[in-house]
Design a protein around this motif. Structure first.
Motif, mmCIF file in Angstrom:
data_model
loop_
_atom_site.group_PDB
_atom_site.id
_atom_site.type_symbol
_atom_site.label_atom_id
_atom_site.label_comp_id
_atom_site.label_asym_id
_atom_site.label_seq_id
_atom_site.Cartn_x
_atom_site.Cartn_y
_atom_site.Cartn_z
ATOM 1 N N UNK A 215 35.255 -37.964 -28.051
ATOM 2 C CA UNK A 215 34.129 -37.794 -26.748
ATOM 3 C C UNK A 215 34.014 -39.041 -26.315
ATOM 4 N N UNK A 216 34.028 -39.095 -24.733
ATOM 5 C CA UNK A 216 33.532 -40.262 -24.129
ATOM 6 C C UNK A 216 32.332 -40.758 -24.304
ATOM 7 N N UNK A 217 32.218 -42.009 -24.332
ATOM 8 C CA UNK A 217 30.838 -42.593 -24.564
ATOM 9 C C UNK A 217 29.530 -42.125 -23.847
ATOM 10 N N UNK A 218 30.073 -41.903 -22.478
ATOM 11 C CA UNK A 218 28.909 -41.413 -21.511
ATOM 12 C C UNK A 218 28.099 -40.018 -21.943
ATOM 13 N N UNK A 219 29.107 -39.209 -23.067
ATOM 14 C CA UNK A 219 28.450 -38.082 -23.524
ATOM 15 C C UNK A 219 27.809 -38.578 -24.864
ATOM 16 N N UNK A 220 27.947 -39.612 -25.339
ATOM 17 C CA UNK A 220 27.256 -39.849 -26.858
ATOM 18 C C UNK A 220 28.507 -40.025 -27.694
ATOM 19 N N UNK A 221 29.762 -40.036 -27.465
ATOM 20 C CA UNK A 221 30.821 -40.154 -28.464
ATOM 21 C C UNK A 221 31.360 -41.480 -28.475
ATOM 22 N N UNK A 222 32.477 -41.692 -29.499
ATOM 23 C CA UNK A 222 32.920 -42.964 -29.579
ATOM 24 C C UNK A 222 34.042 -43.454 -28.609
ATOM 25 N N UNK A 223 34.545 -42.454 -27.889
ATOM 26 C CA UNK A 223 35.466 -42.730 -26.537
ATOM 27 C C UNK A 223 36.849 -43.400 -26.980
ATOM 28 N N UNK A 224 37.344 -42.779 -28.203
ATOM 29 C CA UNK A 224 38.418 -43.380 -28.875
ATOM 30 C C UNK A 224 39.812 -42.953 -28.146
ATOM 31 N N UNK B 78 39.217 -29.587 -19.050
ATOM 32 C CA UNK B 78 38.928 -28.631 -18.058
ATOM 33 C C UNK B 78 37.346 -28.211 -17.788
ATOM 34 N N UNK B 79 36.660 -28.659 -18.813
ATOM 35 C CA UNK B 79 35.130 -28.179 -18.603
ATOM 36 C C UNK B 79 34.503 -29.207 -17.665
ATOM 37 N N UNK B 80 33.229 -28.778 -17.520
ATOM 38 C CA UNK B 80 32.371 -29.403 -16.583
ATOM 39 C C UNK B 80 31.527 -30.375 -17.292
ATOM 40 N N UNK B 81 30.620 -31.139 -16.676
ATOM 41 C CA UNK B 81 29.997 -32.129 -17.357
ATOM 42 C C UNK B 81 28.889 -31.506 -18.502
ATOM 43 N N UNK B 82 28.253 -30.187 -17.972
ATOM 44 C CA UNK B 82 27.245 -29.722 -18.878
ATOM 45 C C UNK B 82 28.021 -29.005 -20.129
ATOM 46 N N UNK B 83 29.167 -28.607 -19.897
ATOM 47 C CA UNK B 83 30.136 -28.185 -21.190
ATOM 48 C C UNK B 83 30.507 -29.258 -21.739
ATOM 49 N N UNK B 84 30.708 -30.491 -21.604
ATOM 50 C CA UNK B 84 31.109 -31.558 -22.104
ATOM 51 C C UNK B 84 30.148 -31.984 -23.048
ATOM 52 N N UNK B 85 28.820 -31.993 -22.490
ATOM 53 C CA UNK B 85 27.675 -32.397 -22.977
ATOM 54 C C UNK B 85 27.304 -31.636 -24.312
ATOM 55 N N UNK B 86 27.391 -30.292 -23.973
ATOM 56 C CA UNK B 86 27.117 -29.427 -24.982
ATOM 57 C C UNK B 86 28.070 -29.524 -26.403
ATOM 58 N N UNK B 87 29.350 -29.876 -26.224
ATOM 59 C CA UNK B 87 30.030 -29.887 -27.331
ATOM 60 C C UNK B 87 29.915 -31.346 -27.842
ATOM 61 N N UNK B 88 29.539 -32.299 -26.843
ATOM 62 C CA UNK B 88 29.169 -33.564 -27.564
ATOM 63 C C UNK B 88 27.774 -33.860 -28.505
ATOM 64 N N UNK B 89 26.943 -32.829 -28.060
ATOM 65 C CA UNK B 89 25.625 -32.696 -28.556
ATOM 66 C C UNK B 89 25.929 -31.859 -30.114
ATOM 67 N N UNK B 90 26.924 -31.014 -30.116
ATOM 68 C CA UNK B 90 27.049 -30.474 -31.404
ATOM 69 C C UNK B 90 28.048 -31.367 -32.229
ATOM 70 N N UNK B 91 29.043 -32.088 -31.684
ATOM 71 C CA UNK B 91 29.824 -32.764 -32.632
ATOM 72 C C UNK B 91 29.274 -34.186 -32.940
#
Length: 387
Positions: free
Chosen positions: A58-67, A103-116
């Motif tokens: 998950x990219x850092x801008x969504x709260x992930x490690x961005x590895x 292929x997701x949008x920003x809101x969808x990426x954030x939803x998954x980031x929040x879960x993971x």
């Protein structure tokens, strides 16, 4: 290890190694034997989520490690050395995430980031493609999604879903237009707590028993139209693109199994004395160990070759390289694990030693995320297209 990593990357891989050895290893034998793994396994899952292992990509801008995937593959290998089932649970979240990242949008990426990342939900997600009559032939699925106003209604059953019972969000592939074949399949986000979502039986598996594998059933599940990932009718393409990226990650799990089998065999071969010397000094054993090492390193190199191709030429088709990495690593994980059993002899056949479990864990590497027969179909197709 064939991965060339900088200090930050290596620190993360070392963290994974330390976590696996200290937090997972002490409970592997107990949890492998358990009919139902129970709360202890979920406690370890939670610790992995808190550290961030499920959000590596998950990219850092969504709260992930961005590895990058070099680091991810190396982390998965370290986890799989200790237990491939636990590593499978972590990697399966990456599988469910990939279509959204691509292929997701920003809101969808954030939803998954929040879960993971554990901000919401369980910290796990799942990729729902396989059905009882649609495994290797993924296009034969019957799960449907019908558009009704500003919603879709999903009906169908998915099977052999890794993390099915622990995921808080699913990436679901369903038919939106039966007349268009594979071009009528779309991809959706479905949260576990939506009415109509239920979890079927948990599989009692031969190996990777520290992963959760279940049916996931969708009965008149209503989701907002904005839970469509990308475009309608592109779901099959998204699934195949996801699997191209995921198969080398499966290969990294297979390499972890093979490396552990080799390590256990070498250790035993130094300790076991026959005819006056350690068996590693006997050519029959020494050459077998050498072949095990060759296979393991070549499998790791196939993953690195895929990643080199992926990063150097991102617009190029890398399906062949992905298939080669997954197929070869899956095959040699079984071969190397079996060789380890042979070297340990009667002890290798006993559950008191870890290598019999490595054989059980390795076998799935030839089956899931595209059987190795399918990988050979893919590879031979590229050869047939050459002139």
């Amino acid at each position: 290890m064939g991965y060339i990593l900088n200090k930050d990357q290596q620190d993360l891989v070392d963290l994974a190694k330390d976590f696996a050895q200290k937090k997972v290893a002490p409970f592997v034998a107990e949890l492998d034997r358990a009919e139902v793994p129970g709360e202890k396994l979920y406690e370890i899952y939670k610790e992995a989520v808190d550290i961030g292992f499920c959000g590596l990509e998950i990219p850092e801008e969504y709260g992930g490690m961005g590895q990058d995937y070099y680091t991810v593959a190396a982390v998965y290998e370290e986890l799989a050395k200790v237990d491939a089932g636990f590593a499978t649970a972590v990697a399966a979240s990456g599988l469910g995430l990939k279509p959204v990242l691509q292929h997701g949008n920003d809101a969808q990426k954030q939803l998954y980031a929040d879960n993971l990342t554990g901000e919401k939900g369980s910290g796990f997600c799942a990729f729902c493609l396989t059905e009882p009559n649609a495994g290797s032939d993924a296009a034969a699925g019957t799960t449907v999604a019908v558009k009704q106003g500003d919603e879709y209604v999903i009906n169908g059953t998915k099977c052999f879903i890794t993390n099915g019972g622990v995921a808080s969000v699913f990436t679901v592939f369903a038919i939106t237009d039966k007349t268009k074949g594979v071009k009528g399949i779309s991809a959706f986000i479905v949260e576990k707590d939506r009415p109509g979502v239920s979890i079927g039986k948990e599989e009692d598996k031969m190996g990777i028993r520290l992963s959760n594998t279940t049916e996931v059933i969708f009965q008149d599940v209503h989701i907002p139209a904005d839970h469509l990932i990308g475009q309608e009718g592109k779901g099959f393409v998204y699934a195949m693109q996801t699997l191209d990226l995921a198969r080398p990650m499966v290969a990294s799990l297979a390499v972890g199994i093979a490396q552990r089998a080799l390590d256990e065999a070498v250790k035993y071969a130094h300790e076991r004395v026959t005819f006056g010397k350690p068996i590693i000094k006997h050519e029959a054993i020494a050459f077998k160990l050498a072949d095990m090492d060759i296979k393991t390193e070549v499998a790791r190199s196939a993953i690195i070759n895929f990643l080199n191709t992926y990063y150097a030429e991102p617009k190029r088709n890398y399906t062949r390289e992905a298939a080669i990495a997954k197929c070869y690593a899956g095959d040699i994980s079984v071969e190397v694990a079996l060789d380890a059993v042979q070297i340990l002899g009667g002890f290798g056949y006993s559950r008191e030693y870890p290598v019999e479990k490595l054989v059980r864990d390795a076998k799935i590497m030839q089956i899931y995320e595209g059987t190795n027969e399918v990988q050979r179909i893919v590879i031979s197709g590229f050869l047939a297209a050459k002139k």
